[in-house]
Write a protein that holds these residues in place. Structure first.
Motif, PDB file in Angstrom:
ATOM      1  N   GLY A 125      53.040  32.162  74.064  1.00  0.00           N
ATOM      2  CA  GLY A 125      54.785  31.803  74.294  1.00  0.00           C
ATOM      3  C   GLY A 125      54.551  30.555  74.831  1.00  0.00           C
ATOM      4  O   GLY A 125      55.821  29.754  74.495  1.00  0.00           O
ATOM      5  N   ILE A 126      53.970  29.846  75.372  1.00  0.00           N
ATOM      6  CA  ILE A 126      53.656  28.707  76.157  1.00  0.00           C
ATOM      7  C   ILE A 126      53.519  27.440  74.846  1.00  0.00           C
ATOM      8  O   ILE A 126      54.369  26.682  74.587  1.00  0.00           O
ATOM      9  CB  ILE A 126      52.705  27.960  76.446  1.00  0.00           C
ATOM     10  N   ILE A 183      54.304  28.458  71.840  1.00  0.00           N
ATOM     11  CA  ILE A 183      55.554  28.431  70.503  1.00  0.00           C
ATOM     12  C   ILE A 183      56.711  27.535  71.685  1.00  0.00           C
ATOM     13  O   ILE A 183      57.656  27.167  71.522  1.00  0.00           O
ATOM     14  CB  ILE A 183      55.893  30.195  70.711  1.00  0.00           C
ATOM     15  N   GLY A 184      56.797  27.614  72.771  1.00  0.00           N
ATOM     16  CA  GLY A 184      57.946  27.152  73.642  1.00  0.00           C
ATOM     17  C   GLY A 184      58.037  26.000  73.479  1.00  0.00           C
ATOM     18  O   GLY A 184      59.557  25.792  73.220  1.00  0.00           O
ATOM     19  N   ARG A 185      56.682  25.335  73.679  1.00  0.00           N
ATOM     20  CA  ARG A 185      56.509  23.463  73.204  1.00  0.00           C
ATOM     21  C   ARG A 185      56.766  23.407  71.547  1.00  0.00           C
ATOM     22  O   ARG A 185      57.387  21.890  71.857  1.00  0.00           O
ATOM     23  CB  ARG A 185      55.422  22.970  73.302  1.00  0.00           C
ATOM     24  N   LEU A 243      59.581  24.688  69.546  1.00  0.00           N
ATOM     25  CA  LEU A 243      60.635  25.219  69.730  1.00  0.00           C
ATOM     26  C   LEU A 243      61.172  23.539  70.431  1.00  0.00           C
ATOM     27  O   LEU A 243      62.432  23.738  69.833  1.00  0.00           O
ATOM     28  CB  LEU A 243      61.406  26.231  71.137  1.00  0.00           C
ATOM     29  N   ALA A 244      60.744  23.135  71.529  1.00  0.00           N
ATOM     30  CA  ALA A 244      62.019  22.387  71.924  1.00  0.00           C
ATOM     31  C   ALA A 244      61.660  20.927  71.013  1.00  0.00           C
ATOM     32  O   ALA A 244      62.036  19.832  71.247  1.00  0.00           O
ATOM     33  CB  ALA A 244      60.822  21.880  72.574  1.00  0.00           C
TER      34      ALA A 244
END
Lengths: 161, 161, 161, 161
Positions: free
Chosen positions: C149-150, C152-154, C156-157
């Motif tokens: 998740g971390i 992917i979150g990066r 996405l940002a």
């Protein structure tokens, strides 16, 4: 299990409080039933994650006419914290429904009286008592549901006397 | 996340004790890091089975130079039982390694001060604070690891100022 | 992640069949989205118990406008058994809803073409492709939900270009 | 269990292949043992996640001198896919060690012969056969480990004849 007559009689529990039962349970009055005694401490992670859910599942599976599940809060450390009041909250928060006794503290040592009588090594521990009031299993640590079930099934199949 | 300037600044924690840290952590001193604040009570089953393991996993995955995990013991019920002494034993028994603060009790109501300041609804709750000290997530109940990770990853990707 | 320009472009998938999508997905047409590519075999226990549930959870958490989950059936052994017909039944029985492609078999070796192109070591493997079509993660084995998740979150940002 | 003489005799299995045993197992030759028969299909998710692990655990807990675990691959759908060759790979990949038979396909209907004989409703199903070769439990769906254990324990406690 070839010489059942050699199994020791389960000594009566020494308790100072009970929850989830109208009156204290006496082993002597439970003859004819299998008793599954789960010794635990409320701050023992293995008890919380494995042993108490197992006790709850067992209680739901079998009517108390044949099998009596009893939790035994055997506080042998951190006595100031694992009080009867704390246990009461714990039982409510974890929604435990089976009968639970508090092992009587000793005035001379950290281990409570029933724990000493039964020579339990720690928590979680499970003790199975047969229809004639004899200790048939004493196990320290978790035991697989299938394995516990098979032993209980064997005991349930024994004649009442 | 389109108007980050509108996010409220995270108020400083009001605490009366800390564990697993040499000195109390001040949010003001953690600017530039993401803060994951896990509000819990030691007698909250959902905290024990889901939220605290999640906090531990998060702490192991990320160095504290970028992400600071903080547990916050927000006692709003059963104050006589969930004492600092009881929490200390709980932390040891469950082998929690991340920094844990005790929310300062109120002298006038059951909710402790930080819980009130942050308007937390109960436990478990998670609060994410960005590099500039703003509250970016406040979630009551458990949140899926993937979902939490994605939000943290987004925050980690933001510039420091 | 300091020199993103050095990340290799993700080669186009070589496929011979698709499920759960009206038409084959081309990486080239997905620019601007994060792509999470889960390579699996239907008879790989680790894929069944961990990787495919992770892919399903990810798909449910994020709209395909931002994140595209793709399963890739990379058969490198037991080709006679893990056929397209068998995969179709597997997808139905396990109620998988995300887009799934069948990696194009090679005419000369056991590894299929996309698996070779991406130099995957086995199953399960996960590949993350950023908004600009570059490979940012290639991981063999299971990866913790928080960690995935971390990352992917990066991604996405990041800006779209 | 008050009139055990009324329990039907377990019909002999109709099989076309066996794994994990040197020779086909005949129920008639297993008298004196409890038989736990797990009917499954390799593409049945409930079988893969619950029933087959239960069968494996049971086999490890008890010696085959007292309890014989048998898996029965009862293919009643997707016959072209769940072939004997596919099952062989499945058994190897999932590291199943207990004896597994393939239910003999019917020439006239989709249900295989043993499944019809035993009137099984689907997979997973478990059948328990006592020491005298009688069907004592026939259960469709998963059954809790504790519950299964208790029933098996009762059967193990019965006399051999």
């Amino acid at each position: 299990m070839t010489q059942p007559n050699n199994y020791p009689l389960a000594p009566e529990l020494e308790t100072c409080a009970w929850f989830n039962t109208e009156q204290p349970l006496l082993l002597g009055a439970l003859q004819g039933k299998i008793i599954a005694l789960f010794a635990f401490q409320m701050l023992c992670p293995g008890c919380v994650s494995h042993s108490l859910p197992q006790a709850s599942a067992l209680q739901k599976l079998y009517p108390t006419t044949q099998l009596q599940v009893i939790g035994l809060h055997t506080v042998f450390e951190h006595h100031q914290i694992m009080t009867i009041e704390a246990l009461q909250v714990f039982i409510a928060e974890y929604a435990l429904r089976f009968a639970i006794a508090v092992d009587q503290p000793s005035t001379i040592e950290s281990q409570p009286l029933t724990m000493t009588k039964y020579q339990l090594q720690g928590t979680p521990s499970i003790v199975l008592i047969d229809k004639q009031g004899r200790v048939r299993l004493k196990h320290f640590g978790h035991i697989h549901d299938l394995q516990l079930g098979i032993i209980i099934g064997r005991l349930l199949a024994e004649p009442n006397n």
